[in-house]
Design an enzyme around this catalytic site. Structure first.
Site, mmCIF file in Angstrom:
data_model
loop_
_atom_site.group_PDB
_atom_site.id
_atom_site.type_symbol
_atom_site.label_atom_id
_atom_site.label_comp_id
_atom_site.label_asym_id
_atom_site.label_seq_id
_atom_site.Cartn_x
_atom_site.Cartn_y
_atom_site.Cartn_z
ATOM 1 N N HIS A 30 0.845 -1.201 0.000
ATOM 2 C CA HIS A 30 0.000 0.000 0.000
ATOM 3 C C HIS A 30 0.877 1.246 0.000
ATOM 4 O O HIS A 30 1.752 1.383 0.846
ATOM 5 C CB HIS A 30 -0.904 0.015 1.237
ATOM 6 C CG HIS A 30 -2.102 -0.888 1.100
ATOM 7 N ND1 HIS A 30 -3.303 -0.628 1.688
ATOM 8 C CD2 HIS A 30 -2.263 -2.035 0.411
ATOM 9 C CE1 HIS A 30 -4.169 -1.581 1.373
ATOM 10 N NE2 HIS A 30 -3.555 -2.461 0.603
ATOM 11 N N TYR A 83 -9.329 5.400 7.615
ATOM 12 C CA TYR A 83 -9.483 5.736 9.034
ATOM 13 C C TYR A 83 -10.539 6.824 9.103
ATOM 14 O O TYR A 83 -10.326 7.915 8.552
ATOM 15 C CB TYR A 83 -8.173 6.260 9.612
ATOM 16 C CG TYR A 83 -7.077 5.218 9.761
ATOM 17 C CD1 TYR A 83 -6.333 4.798 8.662
ATOM 18 C CD2 TYR A 83 -6.769 4.685 11.014
ATOM 19 C CE1 TYR A 83 -5.321 3.855 8.800
ATOM 20 C CE2 TYR A 83 -5.747 3.738 11.163
ATOM 21 C CZ TYR A 83 -5.028 3.331 10.046
ATOM 22 O OH TYR A 83 -4.027 2.407 10.189
ATOM 23 N N PRO A 138 -4.063 0.611 18.779
ATOM 24 C CA PRO A 138 -3.813 0.128 17.411
ATOM 25 C C PRO A 138 -3.947 1.173 16.312
ATOM 26 O O PRO A 138 -3.671 0.875 15.150
ATOM 27 C CB PRO A 138 -4.872 -0.969 17.226
ATOM 28 C CG PRO A 138 -5.959 -0.607 18.172
ATOM 29 C CD PRO A 138 -5.310 0.070 19.343
HETATM 30 C C1 PHB Z 1 -5.745 -4.285 10.909
HETATM 31 O O1 PHB Z 1 -5.826 -4.557 9.704
HETATM 32 O O2 PHB Z 1 -6.060 -5.135 11.783
HETATM 33 C C2 PHB Z 1 -5.322 -2.935 11.319
HETATM 34 C C3 PHB Z 1 -4.868 -2.041 10.360
HETATM 35 C C4 PHB Z 1 -4.478 -0.773 10.735
HETATM 36 C C5 PHB Z 1 -4.527 -0.403 12.062
HETATM 37 C C6 PHB Z 1 -4.940 -1.309 13.038
HETATM 38 C C7 PHB Z 1 -5.336 -2.581 12.663
HETATM 39 O O3 PHB Z 1 -4.159 0.859 12.420
#
Ligand code: PHB
Ligand code: APR
Length: 394
Positions: free
Chosen positions: A72, A201, A293
């Site tokens: 990506h 996001y 995360p």
């Molecule tokens: C995921 O694909 O699980 C994932 C991707 C980006 C993030 C957190 C989790 O910031």
């Protein structure tokens, strides 16, 4: 039993360190509390920084990742009715990230370890670390009802947040830094085509949402939920409808829903302990630090710890440079804190916080607007997202 490096925990940190050491001819044994299938059943992160991708290649475990992983070169931020792209590659001189699940990384590492003949003892209990500072470091544990002792030069504590390694360090020698956020992420894995080619996001008054993926046919989606929420309160239909309500209208219109394969809620936490070492024990990955995360940094920080300890141990065994061992924690922590900052910052900007006053809410909105509207701001987001450089060991 005797080995050079005893590794506690067969998650990505332990397996990757073991593989690199094994390739370099440094003997190691891994001991793990769970079974291999249990370890592989955990659904975790999915975005690998360039540094981790390079390390997996160096470890000789990148064949499937290079074939199946998705490169990506950008991602999207959606907020206030806008969708803004962060051009990772364009803003960082060509750097990218690789979308490839942690579960797959773990599977590849397990297979490589079996092929190399290195020993892993699974389903052990009562793991205990001894003589970390003085004398001969060793690990004791039970397996199939029998007590075992493993003597070693060094112990790598790769046993995650709830492991025994960090707890074996006298508390008075440790400093703990922690923030618990007033929400969690509800995650769903489904065999549906991704709603878009890149990750999205989304910040929304109803709460944060993230559209991610594992492959062209498997998606991973998340929505922010309250700390009191239970998975059983979220049947699939409720999840899909909540996710759609938080996405831009045209994205929501394209979203393909389907039965969930996995569904779980994870709380969000920032956590660091200092120092990351005590005598002959070194902590790596989740054993030493946790990030929320939002910045996709947890697994990648584990990889940079592994790289640091591996390169130090290479010099220790090949050149007798034992003085480098004292530098492990300081080297790791410089990078850890920068990733902690980015993860905390992005979490603070994109989530809905209970009891936010009107001024703070406007400041958040304005900060996001400023960062994505300025090339300097977008560059800052991009360079953190693709991963800050690893410090050289010399
Ligand atoms: C995921 O694909 O699980 C994932 C991707 C980006 C993030 C957190 C989790 O910031
Ligand atoms: N003895 C032996 N093994 C143990 C013990 C113990 N006392 N306690 C825990 N373990 C094992 C766990 O069962 C697990 O398999 O240690 C392993 C730790 O693995 P992870 O929790 O995955 O931690 P780590 O390898 O550091 O992985 C990096 O960063 O943000 C996260 O999602 C990311 O899980 C990933 C992590």
């Amino acid at each position: 039993m005797k080995t050079q490096v005893a590794i506690i925990g067969a998650g990505p940190s332990g397996l990757l360190l073991g593989q690199l050491l094994q390739k370099a001819g440094i003997n190691n044994i891994i001991i793990e509390r769970q079974s291999p299938n249990y370890v592989l059943s955990r659904i975790r992160a999915g975005v690998l920084e360039q540094g981790m991708v390079d390390l997996l290649r160096e470890a000789g475990v990148s064949e499937r990742m290079d074939r199946e992983g998705l490169v990506h070169d950008g991602f999207k931020l959606a907020f206030d009715g806008r969708v803004e792209r962060i051009d990772l590659s364009g803003l960082t001189g060509g750097k990218t990230v690789m979308v490839y699940g942690q579960t797959e990384v773990t599977r590849d590492l397990m297979e490589a370890r079996t092929a190399s003949g290195a020993i892993t003892h699974y389903e052990v209990s009562d793991v205990s670390l001894h003589d970390l500072k003085d004398g001969l470091p060793h690990v004791t544990y039970r397996k199939d009802g029998q007590e075992h002792r493993l003597d070693c030069d060094y112990i790598a504590g790769c046993d995650g947040f709830h492991g025994v390694s960090r707890q074996s360090i006298p508390v008075e020698t440790l400093q703990v830094f922690e923030r618990v956020y007033p929400f969690g992420w509800l995650g769903v894995l489904a065999d549906t085509p991704p709603v878009a080619e890149e990750l999205i996001y989304a910040s929304h008054p109803r709460g944060f949402a993230l559209c991610s993926m594992r492959s062209p046919t498997r998606t991973r989606y998340y929505v922010q939920v309250g700390l009191d929420e239970q998975v059983q309160d979220w049947p699939d239909e409720r999840f899909w409808s909540e996710l759609k309500s938080r996405l831009p209208a045209d994205t929501a219109a394209n979203l393909v829903a389907g039965p969930s394969i996995e569904k779980s809620i994870a709380p969000l936490r920032s956590f660091v302990i200092e120092p990351m070492q005590y005598g002959h024990l070194f902590l790596l990955g989740d054993a030493a630090h946790i990030v929320p995360p939002t910045g996709a940094k947890g697994l990648n920080l584990a990889a940079s710890d592994v790289s640091t300890l591996y390169r130090i141990l290479l010099k220790v065994y090949r050149e007798g440079r034992t003085e480098l061992l004292e530098r492990y924690s300081a080297i790791c922590l410089r990078r850890v804190w920068k990733a902690e900052r980015f993860s905390w910052w992005l979490t603070s900007l994109l989530h809905t916080f209970p009891d936010t006053d009107a001024f703070t809410a406007r400041m958040r909105q304005t900060e996001l607007d400023y960062f994505v509207s300025s090339e300097a701001g977008r560059t800052s987001i991009a360079e953190n997202y693709v991963g800050l450089p690893y410090e050289p060991i010399d």
